[in-house]
Design an enzyme around this catalytic site. Sequence first.
Site, PDB file in Angstrom:
ATOM      1  N   GLY A  62      34.300  46.060  30.342  1.00 34.45           N
ATOM      2  CA  GLY A  62      35.037  46.910  31.306  1.00 34.45           C
ATOM      3  C   GLY A  62      35.853  45.748  31.863  1.00 34.45           C
ATOM      4  O   GLY A  62      35.306  44.600  32.120  1.00 34.45           O
ATOM      5  N   GLN A  76      40.913  42.376  38.602  1.00 37.40           N
ATOM      6  CA  GLN A  76      40.016  41.292  38.119  1.00 37.40           C
ATOM      7  C   GLN A  76      41.260  40.187  37.347  1.00 37.40           C
ATOM      8  O   GLN A  76      40.821  39.121  37.051  1.00 37.40           O
ATOM      9  CB  GLN A  76      38.994  41.593  37.101  1.00 37.40           C
ATOM     10  CG  GLN A  76      37.952  42.454  37.783  1.00 37.40           C
ATOM     11  CD  GLN A  76      36.683  42.829  36.781  1.00 37.40           C
ATOM     12  OE1 GLN A  76      36.805  43.785  36.136  1.00 37.40           O
ATOM     13  NE2 GLN A  76      35.849  41.853  36.566  1.00 37.40           N
ATOM     14  N   HIS A 110      35.558  48.125  41.806  1.00 40.33           N
ATOM     15  CA  HIS A 110      36.410  46.866  41.565  1.00 40.33           C
ATOM     16  C   HIS A 110      37.686  47.562  42.393  1.00 40.33           C
ATOM     17  O   HIS A 110      38.290  46.693  43.109  1.00 40.33           O
ATOM     18  CB  HIS A 110      36.570  46.423  40.386  1.00 40.33           C
ATOM     19  CG  HIS A 110      35.714  45.495  39.972  1.00 40.33           C
ATOM     20  ND1 HIS A 110      35.542  44.001  40.584  1.00 40.33           N
ATOM     21  CD2 HIS A 110      34.862  45.224  38.755  1.00 40.33           C
ATOM     22  CE1 HIS A 110      34.675  43.345  39.784  1.00 40.33           C
ATOM     23  NE2 HIS A 110      34.440  44.100  38.752  1.00 40.33           N
ATOM     24  N   CYS A 121      28.988  40.742  35.405  1.00 39.69           N
ATOM     25  CA  CYS A 121      30.546  40.916  35.556  1.00 39.69           C
ATOM     26  C   CYS A 121      31.386  39.718  35.223  1.00 39.69           C
ATOM     27  O   CYS A 121      30.983  38.739  35.268  1.00 39.69           O
ATOM     28  CB  CYS A 121      30.646  41.073  37.179  1.00 39.69           C
ATOM     29  SG  CYS A 121      32.581  41.418  37.696  1.00 39.69           S
ATOM     30  N   LEU A 122      32.355  40.025  34.642  1.00 36.90           N
ATOM     31  CA  LEU A 122      33.369  38.979  34.042  1.00 36.90           C
ATOM     32  C   LEU A 122      33.681  37.984  35.236  1.00 36.90           C
ATOM     33  O   LEU A 122      34.330  36.664  35.233  1.00 36.90           O
ATOM     34  CB  LEU A 122      34.502  39.579  33.282  1.00 36.90           C
ATOM     35  CG  LEU A 122      34.103  40.294  32.312  1.00 36.90           C
ATOM     36  CD1 LEU A 122      35.182  40.811  31.310  1.00 36.90           C
ATOM     37  CD2 LEU A 122      33.315  39.256  30.905  1.00 36.90           C
ATOM     38  N   HIS A 140      30.758  50.688  38.027  1.00 35.00           N
ATOM     39  CA  HIS A 140      31.143  49.293  38.224  1.00 35.00           C
ATOM     40  C   HIS A 140      32.580  48.865  38.452  1.00 35.00           C
ATOM     41  O   HIS A 140      33.141  48.273  39.400  1.00 35.00           O
ATOM     42  CB  HIS A 140      30.366  48.605  37.013  1.00 35.00           C
ATOM     43  CG  HIS A 140      30.801  46.907  37.312  1.00 35.00           C
ATOM     44  ND1 HIS A 140      29.775  45.955  37.310  1.00 35.00           N
ATOM     45  CD2 HIS A 140      31.791  46.231  37.122  1.00 35.00           C
ATOM     46  CE1 HIS A 140      30.008  44.973  37.357  1.00 35.00           C
ATOM     47  NE2 HIS A 140      31.405  44.787  37.161  1.00 35.00           N
ATOM     48  N   GLU A 141      33.475  49.662  37.490  1.00 32.88           N
ATOM     49  CA  GLU A 141      34.794  49.491  37.279  1.00 32.88           C
ATOM     50  C   GLU A 141      35.690  49.924  38.713  1.00 32.88           C
ATOM     51  O   GLU A 141      36.494  49.330  39.316  1.00 32.88           O
ATOM     52  CB  GLU A 141      35.653  49.515  36.069  1.00 32.88           C
ATOM     53  CG  GLU A 141      35.028  48.787  34.890  1.00 32.88           C
ATOM     54  CD  GLU A 141      35.031  47.334  35.024  1.00 32.88           C
ATOM     55  OE1 GLU A 141      35.700  46.755  35.837  1.00 32.88           O
ATOM     56  OE2 GLU A 141      34.022  46.519  34.692  1.00 32.88           O
TER      57      GLU A 141
END
Length: 161
Positions: A46, A51, A135, A89-90, A131-132
């Site tokens: 994701g 991000q 963000h 997480c990226l 999660h996304e």
Amino acid sequence: MALRQIRVMGDPVLAKECKPVKEITPRIQELIEDMFETMYQANGVGLAASQVGVLRQIVTIDVDDGNQYVLINPEIVDQSGTQTGYEGCLSVPGKTGIVTRPDKVTVKAFDENMQPFQLEGEGLLARAICHECAHLKGQLYVELVEGELEDVDALDEGEEE
């Protein structure tokens, strides 16, 4: 399409709230394509627009269920159950932590053509949606970690989970 730079924890853009998308423009279409390419290159499931430094409510998700999800202006409208597990997480490279999330969620959103739809997700898809969407509100999963963040390498070396 192009790879975009993934912002990492400490970058102020990650703490900002994203603005709704009002219409699909060629720039928004390009952003969505770039987000998928960037997410795949980084081996993620994701990615939120914030991000990659764009403060718009856009999320891309692919949890290997045969679908690519684009959620524009997503809003979680229902959730149930719980699941607890490791999350990464990226934007927090090399780290993981235990997070409890809903096991099932329903999200309302618009697709890449600004058509409204509803998506129900369970398990990993539910985790990715939560999660996304966080963000987009300027929240990182590290705020929810139970215990300490751990190095991903340590888990790969066979430490108990």
